[in-house]
Design a protein around this motif. Sequence first.
Motif, PDB file in Angstrom:
ATOM      1  N   ALA A  21       0.827  -1.203   0.000  1.00 34.34           N
ATOM      2  CA  ALA A  21       0.000   0.000   0.000  1.00 34.34           C
ATOM      3  C   ALA A  21       0.860   1.250   0.000  1.00 34.34           C
ATOM      4  CB  ALA A  21      -0.933  -0.010   1.211  1.00 34.34           C
ATOM      5  N   ASP A  22       1.914   1.241   0.783  1.00 36.02           N
ATOM      6  CA  ASP A  22       2.820   2.385   0.859  1.00 36.02           C
ATOM      7  C   ASP A  22       3.431   2.682  -0.508  1.00 36.02           C
ATOM      8  OD1 ASP A  22       4.124   4.404   2.489  1.00 36.02           O
ATOM      9  OD2 ASP A  22       5.973   3.238   2.228  1.00 36.02           O
ATOM     10  N   GLU A  23       3.846   1.650  -1.219  1.00 36.23           N
ATOM     11  CA  GLU A  23       4.418   1.829  -2.554  1.00 36.23           C
ATOM     12  C   GLU A  23       3.371   2.333  -3.550  1.00 36.23           C
ATOM     13  OE1 GLU A  23       7.612   1.414  -3.958  1.00 36.23           O
ATOM     14  OE2 GLU A  23       8.217   1.465  -1.854  1.00 36.23           O
ATOM     15  N   LEU A  24       2.126   1.944  -3.345  1.00 34.53           N
ATOM     16  CA  LEU A  24       1.037   2.402  -4.217  1.00 34.53           C
ATOM     17  C   LEU A  24       0.605   3.823  -3.886  1.00 34.53           C
ATOM     18  CD1 LEU A  24      -1.193  -0.807  -4.345  1.00 34.53           C
ATOM     19  CD2 LEU A  24       0.070   0.206  -6.258  1.00 34.53           C
ATOM     20  N   GLY A  25       1.026   4.319  -2.719  1.00 37.26           N
ATOM     21  CA  GLY A  25       0.654   5.665  -2.306  1.00 37.26           C
ATOM     22  C   GLY A  25      -0.723   5.749  -1.681  1.00 37.26           C
ATOM     23  N   ILE A  26      -1.191   4.616  -1.138  1.00 38.09           N
ATOM     24  CA  ILE A  26      -2.483   4.605  -0.443  1.00 38.09           C
ATOM     25  C   ILE A  26      -2.275   4.020   0.948  1.00 38.09           C
ATOM     26  CG2 ILE A  26      -3.841   4.431  -2.557  1.00 38.09           C
ATOM     27  CD1 ILE A  26      -4.166   1.460  -2.083  1.00 38.09           C
ATOM     28  N   ASP A  28      -3.063   1.457   4.173  1.00 45.01           N
ATOM     29  CA  ASP A  28      -3.259   0.007   4.196  1.00 45.01           C
ATOM     30  C   ASP A  28      -4.720  -0.398   4.240  1.00 45.01           C
ATOM     31  OD1 ASP A  28      -3.209   1.064   6.797  1.00 45.01           O
ATOM     32  OD2 ASP A  28      -2.559  -0.824   7.667  1.00 45.01           O
ATOM     33  N   ALA A  29      -5.555   0.399   4.871  1.00 45.32           N
ATOM     34  CA  ALA A  29      -6.987   0.075   4.919  1.00 45.32           C
ATOM     35  C   ALA A  29      -7.602   0.156   3.520  1.00 45.32           C
ATOM     36  CB  ALA A  29      -7.712   1.014   5.872  1.00 45.32           C
ATOM     37  N   ALA A  30      -7.193   1.152   2.763  1.00 41.61           N
ATOM     38  CA  ALA A  30      -7.707   1.306   1.396  1.00 41.61           C
ATOM     39  C   ALA A  30      -7.250   0.139   0.526  1.00 41.61           C
ATOM     40  CB  ALA A  30      -7.242   2.631   0.798  1.00 41.61           C
ATOM     41  N   PHE A  31      -6.010  -0.308   0.715  1.00 38.54           N
ATOM     42  CA  PHE A  31      -5.502  -1.437  -0.058  1.00 38.54           C
ATOM     43  C   PHE A  31      -6.257  -2.717   0.298  1.00 38.54           C
ATOM     44  CE2 PHE A  31      -2.113  -4.709  -0.870  1.00 38.54           C
ATOM     45  CZ  PHE A  31      -2.216  -4.663  -2.247  1.00 38.54           C
ATOM     46  N   SER A  32      -6.518  -2.921   1.577  1.00 36.88           N
ATOM     47  CA  SER A  32      -7.273  -4.097   2.004  1.00 36.88           C
ATOM     48  C   SER A  32      -8.668  -4.094   1.402  1.00 36.88           C
ATOM     49  CB  SER A  32      -7.372  -4.145   3.531  1.00 36.88           C
ATOM     50  OG  SER A  32      -6.110  -4.393   4.088  1.00 36.88           O
ATOM     51  N   ARG A  33      -9.309  -2.924   1.378  1.00 33.24           N
ATOM     52  CA  ARG A  33     -10.641  -2.824   0.764  1.00 33.24           C
ATOM     53  C   ARG A  33     -10.568  -3.082  -0.733  1.00 33.24           C
ATOM     54  NH1 ARG A  33     -11.058   1.479   4.366  1.00 33.24           N
ATOM     55  NH2 ARG A  33     -10.627   2.987   2.731  1.00 33.24           N
ATOM     56  N   LYS A  34      -9.500  -2.602  -1.365  1.00 38.47           N
ATOM     57  CA  LYS A  34      -9.313  -2.805  -2.805  1.00 38.47           C
ATOM     58  C   LYS A  34      -9.208  -4.294  -3.126  1.00 38.47           C
ATOM     59  CE  LYS A  34      -6.383  -0.688  -6.316  1.00 38.47           C
ATOM     60  NZ  LYS A  34      -7.289   0.360  -6.708  1.00 38.47           N
ATOM     61  N   LYS A  44      -2.858  -5.921 -11.152  1.00 39.04           N
ATOM     62  CA  LYS A  44      -2.092  -7.067 -10.657  1.00 39.04           C
ATOM     63  C   LYS A  44      -0.640  -6.994 -11.124  1.00 39.04           C
ATOM     64  CE  LYS A  44      -5.674 -10.480  -9.883  1.00 39.04           C
ATOM     65  NZ  LYS A  44      -6.038 -11.875 -10.000  1.00 39.04           N
ATOM     66  N   THR A  45      -0.432  -6.618 -12.375  1.00 40.32           N
ATOM     67  CA  THR A  45       0.917  -6.499 -12.916  1.00 40.32           C
ATOM     68  C   THR A  45       1.717  -5.466 -12.125  1.00 40.32           C
ATOM     69  OG1 THR A  45       0.149  -7.116 -15.112  1.00 40.32           O
ATOM     70  CG2 THR A  45       2.260  -5.967 -14.987  1.00 40.32           C
ATOM     71  N   LYS A  46       1.087  -4.346 -11.818  1.00 42.42           N
ATOM     72  CA  LYS A  46       1.746  -3.291 -11.046  1.00 42.42           C
ATOM     73  C   LYS A  46       2.110  -3.806  -9.648  1.00 42.42           C
ATOM     74  CE  LYS A  46       1.180   1.528  -9.704  1.00 42.42           C
ATOM     75  NZ  LYS A  46       0.323   2.707  -9.777  1.00 42.42           N
ATOM     76  N   ILE A  47       1.205  -4.515  -9.012  1.00 43.04           N
ATOM     77  CA  ILE A  47       1.445  -5.034  -7.663  1.00 43.04           C
ATOM     78  C   ILE A  47       2.524  -6.105  -7.679  1.00 43.04           C
ATOM     79  CG2 ILE A  47       0.403  -6.309  -5.743  1.00 43.04           C
ATOM     80  CD1 ILE A  47      -2.209  -4.725  -6.394  1.00 43.04           C
ATOM     81  N   TYR A  48       2.519  -6.978  -8.685  1.00 43.95           N
ATOM     82  CA  TYR A  48       3.580  -7.988  -8.793  1.00 43.95           C
ATOM     83  C   TYR A  48       4.945  -7.321  -8.940  1.00 43.95           C
ATOM     84  CZ  TYR A  48       0.425 -12.006  -9.164  1.00 43.95           C
ATOM     85  OH  TYR A  48      -0.499 -12.988  -8.901  1.00 43.95           O
ATOM     86  N   GLY A  49       5.006  -6.227  -9.686  1.00 43.34           N
ATOM     87  CA  GLY A  49       6.253  -5.476  -9.826  1.00 43.34           C
ATOM     88  C   GLY A  49       6.726  -4.915  -8.502  1.00 43.34           C
ATOM     89  N   ILE A  50       5.794  -4.405  -7.711  1.00 46.16           N
ATOM     90  CA  ILE A  50       6.121  -3.864  -6.392  1.00 46.16           C
ATOM     91  C   ILE A  50       6.611  -4.982  -5.475  1.00 46.16           C
ATOM     92  CG2 ILE A  50       5.121  -2.836  -4.300  1.00 46.16           C
ATOM     93  CD1 ILE A  50       3.292  -1.195  -6.205  1.00 46.16           C
ATOM     94  N   ILE A  51       5.948  -6.122  -5.520  1.00 48.94           N
ATOM     95  CA  ILE A  51       6.358  -7.260  -4.693  1.00 48.94           C
ATOM     96  C   ILE A  51       7.781  -7.671  -5.048  1.00 48.94           C
ATOM     97  CG2 ILE A  51       5.948  -9.703  -4.199  1.00 48.94           C
ATOM     98  CD1 ILE A  51       2.914  -9.079  -4.663  1.00 48.94           C
TER      99      ILE A  51
END
Length: 61
Positions: A21-26, A28-34, A44-51
């Motif tokens: 979530a921090d890397e996405l700029g949101i 953690d609660a917003a990421f969990s809801r997402k 998903k591609t963006k999140i896999y890159g962050i991971i």
Amino acid sequence: MKNKDIRNEIKTAGLYLWQIADELGINDAAFSRKLRYELTDAEKTKIYGIIEKLSSHKEVV
């Protein structure tokens, strides 16, 4: 459970949802809801890159 692949990948990498979530700029609660709803392939591609970025950095440190 929605986005089980993303959740498993984060867990396997030894990361926490708040780190992604921090890397996405949101917050953690917003990421969990997402994650309650299936993400698009682009998201998903963006999140896999962050991971990958965070897990490779974690191994170096």
